[in-house]
Each structure stands twice: as C-alpha cells, then as structure tokens.
Design a protein around this motif. Structure first.
Motif, PDB file in Angstrom:
ATOM      1  N   ALA A  29       0.867  -1.176   0.000  1.00 27.13           N
ATOM      2  CA  ALA A  29       0.000   0.000   0.000  1.00 27.13           C
ATOM      3  C   ALA A  29       0.901   1.222   0.000  1.00 27.13           C
ATOM      4  O   ALA A  29       1.991   1.198   0.589  1.00 27.13           O
ATOM      5  N   THR A  30       0.451   2.249  -0.663  1.00 24.99           N
ATOM      6  CA  THR A  30       1.215   3.499  -0.694  1.00 24.99           C
ATOM      7  C   THR A  30       0.270   4.645  -0.397  1.00 24.99           C
ATOM      8  O   THR A  30      -0.885   4.641  -0.845  1.00 24.99           O
ATOM      9  N   ALA A  31       0.770   5.604   0.337  1.00 24.53           N
ATOM     10  CA  ALA A  31      -0.061   6.748   0.715  1.00 24.53           C
ATOM     11  C   ALA A  31       0.736   8.033   0.586  1.00 24.53           C
ATOM     12  O   ALA A  31       1.966   8.024   0.533  1.00 24.53           O
ATOM     13  N   TRP A  32       0.013   9.102   0.530  1.00 20.82           N
ATOM     14  CA  TRP A  32       0.594  10.443   0.618  1.00 20.82           C
ATOM     15  C   TRP A  32       0.017  11.113   1.852  1.00 20.82           C
ATOM     16  O   TRP A  32      -1.207  11.090   2.069  1.00 20.82           O
ATOM     17  N   VAL A  89       4.528  20.216   2.965  1.00 26.94           N
ATOM     18  CA  VAL A  89       5.499  19.204   2.568  1.00 26.94           C
ATOM     19  C   VAL A  89       4.734  17.895   2.409  1.00 26.94           C
ATOM     20  O   VAL A  89       4.022  17.480   3.322  1.00 26.94           O
ATOM     21  N   TYR A  90       4.857  17.289   1.258  1.00 25.45           N
ATOM     22  CA  TYR A  90       4.154  16.047   0.949  1.00 25.45           C
ATOM     23  C   TYR A  90       5.112  14.868   1.110  1.00 25.45           C
ATOM     24  O   TYR A  90       6.221  14.870   0.575  1.00 25.45           O
ATOM     25  N   TYR A  91       4.646  13.880   1.856  1.00 24.89           N
ATOM     26  CA  TYR A  91       5.439  12.684   2.118  1.00 24.89           C
ATOM     27  C   TYR A  91       4.751  11.467   1.508  1.00 24.89           C
ATOM     28  O   TYR A  91       3.539  11.280   1.698  1.00 24.89           O
ATOM     29  N   CYS A  92       5.514  10.652   0.821  1.00 25.59           N
ATOM     30  CA  CYS A  92       4.964   9.367   0.420  1.00 25.59           C
ATOM     31  C   CYS A  92       5.350   8.334   1.471  1.00 25.59           C
ATOM     32  O   CYS A  92       6.414   8.441   2.106  1.00 25.59           O
ATOM     33  N   ALA A  93       4.473   7.383   1.658  1.00 28.29           N
ATOM     34  CA  ALA A  93       4.681   6.340   2.645  1.00 28.29           C
ATOM     35  C   ALA A  93       4.221   5.022   2.057  1.00 28.29           C
ATOM     36  O   ALA A  93       3.303   4.991   1.235  1.00 28.29           O
ATOM     37  N   ALA A  94       4.836   3.950   2.479  1.00 25.67           N
ATOM     38  CA  ALA A  94       4.482   2.642   1.943  1.00 25.67           C
ATOM     39  C   ALA A  94       4.460   1.608   3.053  1.00 25.67           C
ATOM     40  O   ALA A  94       5.156   1.743   4.068  1.00 25.67           O
ATOM     41  N   SER A  95       3.643   0.602   2.827  1.00 24.74           N
ATOM     42  CA  SER A  95       3.477  -0.438   3.834  1.00 24.74           C
ATOM     43  C   SER A  95       4.012  -1.772   3.342  1.00 24.74           C
ATOM     44  O   SER A  95       3.870  -2.107   2.163  1.00 24.74           O
ATOM     45  N   ALA A  96       4.586  -2.534   4.268  1.00 27.17           N
ATOM     46  CA  ALA A  96       5.093  -3.870   3.957  1.00 27.17           C
ATOM     47  C   ALA A  96       3.989  -4.919   4.026  1.00 27.17           C
ATOM     48  O   ALA A  96       4.217  -6.088   3.686  1.00 27.17           O
ATOM     49  N   THR A  97       2.820  -4.494   4.463  1.00 29.98           N
ATOM     50  CA  THR A  97       1.661  -5.374   4.516  1.00 29.98           C
ATOM     51  C   THR A  97       0.456  -4.614   3.986  1.00 29.98           C
ATOM     52  O   THR A  97       0.541  -3.407   3.736  1.00 29.98           O
ATOM     53  N   THR A  98      -0.637  -5.309   3.807  1.00 32.64           N
ATOM     54  CA  THR A  98      -1.853  -4.649   3.328  1.00 32.64           C
ATOM     55  C   THR A  98      -2.661  -4.170   4.527  1.00 32.64           C
ATOM     56  O   THR A  98      -3.194  -4.989   5.277  1.00 32.64           O
ATOM     57  N   PRO A  99      -2.771  -2.876   4.712  1.00 29.56           N
ATOM     58  CA  PRO A  99      -3.530  -2.388   5.873  1.00 29.56           C
ATOM     59  C   PRO A  99      -5.021  -2.617   5.700  1.00 29.56           C
ATOM     60  O   PRO A  99      -5.543  -2.587   4.579  1.00 29.56           O
ATOM     61  N   ILE A 100      -5.686  -2.859   6.807  1.00 30.24           N
ATOM     62  CA  ILE A 100      -7.136  -2.981   6.744  1.00 30.24           C
ATOM     63  C   ILE A 100      -7.730  -1.606   6.470  1.00 30.24           C
ATOM     64  O   ILE A 100      -7.084  -0.583   6.680  1.00 30.24           O
TER      65      ILE A 100
END
Length: 123
Positions: A29-32, A89-100
């Motif tokens: 999953a990826t988020a901003w 300031v915009y940050y991208c973030a990513a997960s090593a698992t699939t969040p609920i």
C-alpha cells in the motif's frame, strides 16, 4: 525499501502538479501525507495494491488522483485545481503489509517514508 519523492514546486492557485514516489522494492500500500507549517501531518490519499482501492481525504477528493506503475514500483499523485491551503510538505509512505480499511489513513500503518517534497501554492 527506500522511497524517493519528487515533483514539488511553486505553483499558482488553480494550477496542477504531479508528485512521484519511487520505491526500491515491492510494497502493499502506498499513501501520501502532508504537513503544513505549524500543523500536524495529515492523510491525503492511499492506494492498496491488492485491490487497487483508493482512499482520499475529503479536502482533496475530486481534485487529487493517486495512481501506480507496478513495473517501476512508482506511485503518482496528480494534483489539480490547487489551492493555497494545499501548501505543505508532501510525504509518500508505503506499507510492507496490506492495511485494513480502517487503518489506511493511519500513519502508523506505513513502514517506509520518503523524505518529503515541498508544494507551495501561491499567487
């Protein structure tokens, strides 16, 4: 996994901008998120890889679009009709698992963070 965010800059109200987030490996999953001066970091949008489901903050719904390129492990944030209040300031973030679903907007669901890219919307 390392994340590299890019694409920020100075634009005028009503303009568009596209941010990119390049990942060095596979993520689920990826988020901003964004953080404006003097304010807390807030959720902007997220995309779950397994279902291609997208989530948006109400403040950007209809103006911002998150998308991905699985070939390049990249995620993009297309921002249209930008407003001064989008300055942050915009940050991208990513997960090593699939969040609920209930955790998609929670920063603690994400294991990897990029360095941030500044977006300034001003006339």
């Amino acid at each position: 996994v390392q994340l590299q965010a890019s694409g920020g800059g100075l634009v005028q109200p009503g303009d568009s901008l596209r941010l990119s987030c390049a990942a060095s490996g596979r993520t689920y999953a990826t988020a901003w998120f964004r953080q404006a001066p003097g304010k807390e970091r807030e959720f902007v949008t997220a995309l779950r890889r397994s279902t291609s489901t997208t989530y948006y903050a109400d403040s950007v719904k209809g103006r911002f679009t998150i998308s991905r390129d699985n070939t390049n492990n990249a995620v993009y944030l297309q921002m249209n009709s930008l407003k001064p209040e989008d300055t942050a300031v915009y940050y991208c973030a990513a997960s090593a698992t699939t969040p609920i679903t209930s955790a998609v907007r929670d920063p603690q669901s994400y294991h990897y963070w990029g360095q941030g890219t500044l977006v300034t919307v001003s006339s």
